[in-house]
Design an enzyme around this catalytic site. Sequence first.
Site, PDB file in Angstrom:
ATOM      1  N   MET A   1       0.833  -1.308  -0.035  1.00 29.38           N
ATOM      2  CA  MET A   1       0.020  -0.177  -0.022  1.00 29.38           C
ATOM      3  C   MET A   1       0.917   1.264   0.029  1.00 29.38           C
ATOM      4  O   MET A   1       0.436   2.519   0.196  1.00 29.38           O
ATOM      5  CB  MET A   1      -1.098  -0.065   1.212  1.00 29.38           C
ATOM      6  CG  MET A   1      -2.092  -1.371   1.235  1.00 29.38           C
ATOM      7  SD  MET A   1      -2.874  -1.450  -0.445  1.00 29.38           S
ATOM      8  CE  MET A   1      -3.269  -2.970  -0.514  1.00 29.38           C
ATOM      9  N   CYS A   2       2.102   1.093  -0.032  1.00 27.03           N
ATOM     10  CA  CYS A   2       2.942   2.450  -0.336  1.00 27.03           C
ATOM     11  C   CYS A   2       2.721   2.991  -1.666  1.00 27.03           C
ATOM     12  O   CYS A   2       2.497   2.415  -2.735  1.00 27.03           O
ATOM     13  CB  CYS A   2       4.405   1.987  -0.338  1.00 27.03           C
ATOM     14  SG  CYS A   2       5.049   1.884   1.516  1.00 27.03           S
ATOM     15  N   HIS A   3       2.760   4.486  -1.704  1.00 23.93           N
ATOM     16  CA  HIS A   3       2.529   5.308  -2.891  1.00 23.93           C
ATOM     17  C   HIS A   3       3.923   5.170  -3.590  1.00 23.93           C
ATOM     18  O   HIS A   3       4.985   5.251  -2.775  1.00 23.93           O
ATOM     19  CB  HIS A   3       2.117   6.564  -2.665  1.00 23.93           C
ATOM     20  CG  HIS A   3       0.597   6.625  -1.911  1.00 23.93           C
ATOM     21  ND1 HIS A   3       0.492   6.436  -0.656  1.00 23.93           N
ATOM     22  CD2 HIS A   3      -0.340   6.947  -2.503  1.00 23.93           C
ATOM     23  CE1 HIS A   3      -0.795   6.396  -0.515  1.00 23.93           C
ATOM     24  NE2 HIS A   3      -1.412   6.875  -1.688  1.00 23.93           N
TER      25      HIS A   3
ATOM     26  N   MET B   1       8.976   4.049   4.972  1.00 19.58           N
ATOM     27  CA  MET B   1       9.289   2.853   4.605  1.00 19.58           C
ATOM     28  C   MET B   1      10.341   2.651   3.616  1.00 19.58           C
ATOM     29  O   MET B   1      11.027   1.694   3.415  1.00 19.58           O
ATOM     30  CB  MET B   1       7.765   2.252   3.776  1.00 19.58           C
ATOM     31  CG  MET B   1       6.681   2.368   4.769  1.00 19.58           C
ATOM     32  SD  MET B   1       6.932   1.379   6.377  1.00 19.58           S
ATOM     33  CE  MET B   1       7.382  -0.315   5.799  1.00 19.58           C
ATOM     34  N   GLU B   2      10.440   3.907   2.824  1.00 21.82           N
ATOM     35  CA  GLU B   2      11.687   3.760   1.864  1.00 21.82           C
ATOM     36  C   GLU B   2      12.974   3.781   2.762  1.00 21.82           C
ATOM     37  O   GLU B   2      13.907   3.150   2.225  1.00 21.82           O
ATOM     38  CB  GLU B   2      11.844   4.960   0.961  1.00 21.82           C
ATOM     39  CG  GLU B   2      10.413   5.177  -0.130  1.00 21.82           C
ATOM     40  CD  GLU B   2       9.063   5.178   0.626  1.00 21.82           C
ATOM     41  OE1 GLU B   2       8.292   5.042  -0.159  1.00 21.82           O
ATOM     42  OE2 GLU B   2       8.815   5.479   1.622  1.00 21.82           O
TER      43      GLU B   2
ATOM     44  N   ASP C   1      24.938 -11.118   1.710  1.00 22.02           N
ATOM     45  CA  ASP C   1      24.935 -11.731   0.531  1.00 22.02           C
ATOM     46  C   ASP C   1      26.490 -12.101   0.074  1.00 22.02           C
ATOM     47  O   ASP C   1      27.029 -12.934  -0.458  1.00 22.02           O
ATOM     48  CB  ASP C   1      24.129 -11.315  -0.528  1.00 22.02           C
ATOM     49  CG  ASP C   1      24.293 -12.129  -1.999  1.00 22.02           C
ATOM     50  OD1 ASP C   1      24.119 -13.383  -1.761  1.00 22.02           O
ATOM     51  OD2 ASP C   1      24.568 -11.217  -3.041  1.00 22.02           O
TER      52      ASP C   1
END
Length: 160
Positions: free
Chosen positions: A78-80, A114-115, A129
Site C-alpha cells: 500500500m505504499c505510494h 518505509m523507503e 549476501d
Amino acid sequence: MSDEPDLTHVTDTGDAQMVDVGDKPDSARRAVARGRIELAPSTVEAIRANELEKGDVLSVARVGAINAVKHTWETIPMCHQIPITNVETEFVVDDASVDLTVAVETTGKTGCEMEALEGVTTGLNVVWDMVKAAEKDADGQYPQTKITGVEILSKRKAEP
C-alpha cells in the site's frame, strides 16, 4: 457510533485499498533509519581490507540500499510511489558489525519512512549476501551473523 476503528488500508467489506492522498498538500519530508549486521571479526577485517571474493561489500550494499529506496512502492503493497529527491547512506564498521544508516528525502503528499527502512534492510541483506562464504561455519550455517536493531531514528515533515 461504532467502536470499530476507521481502517485506512481496508474497506468496510475487507478489501485492501490504498489511502487517497490526493487532497493533501505537498511538503518536504525526511526519514532516517538504521540497522546493524553482526559478523565474525575476521569477516569485518576482510570487508575493511576489501579482500572478499565477491568484491567491495560496502559499495555494492550502498547501490542495493539506494535501489531498494527507489522501488519500495513495488514491494510494500500500500505504499505510494513517491518522488525521491535524495538518499544518503552511511556505513560504520566496528570490530564485529556493520551499521547502516539511510536517510531519504522527498517532496510530496506522504512520508518516506518505509523507503528508509527498505534501504536499511536491503543494504544489510546485500552485506550478508556478499560475505556469505566468509560467515558460513563447517555445517554451512551462519551462527554469528544476524541483522538487528532496524529502526526509524527520525522523521520530519515541513509545513507546506
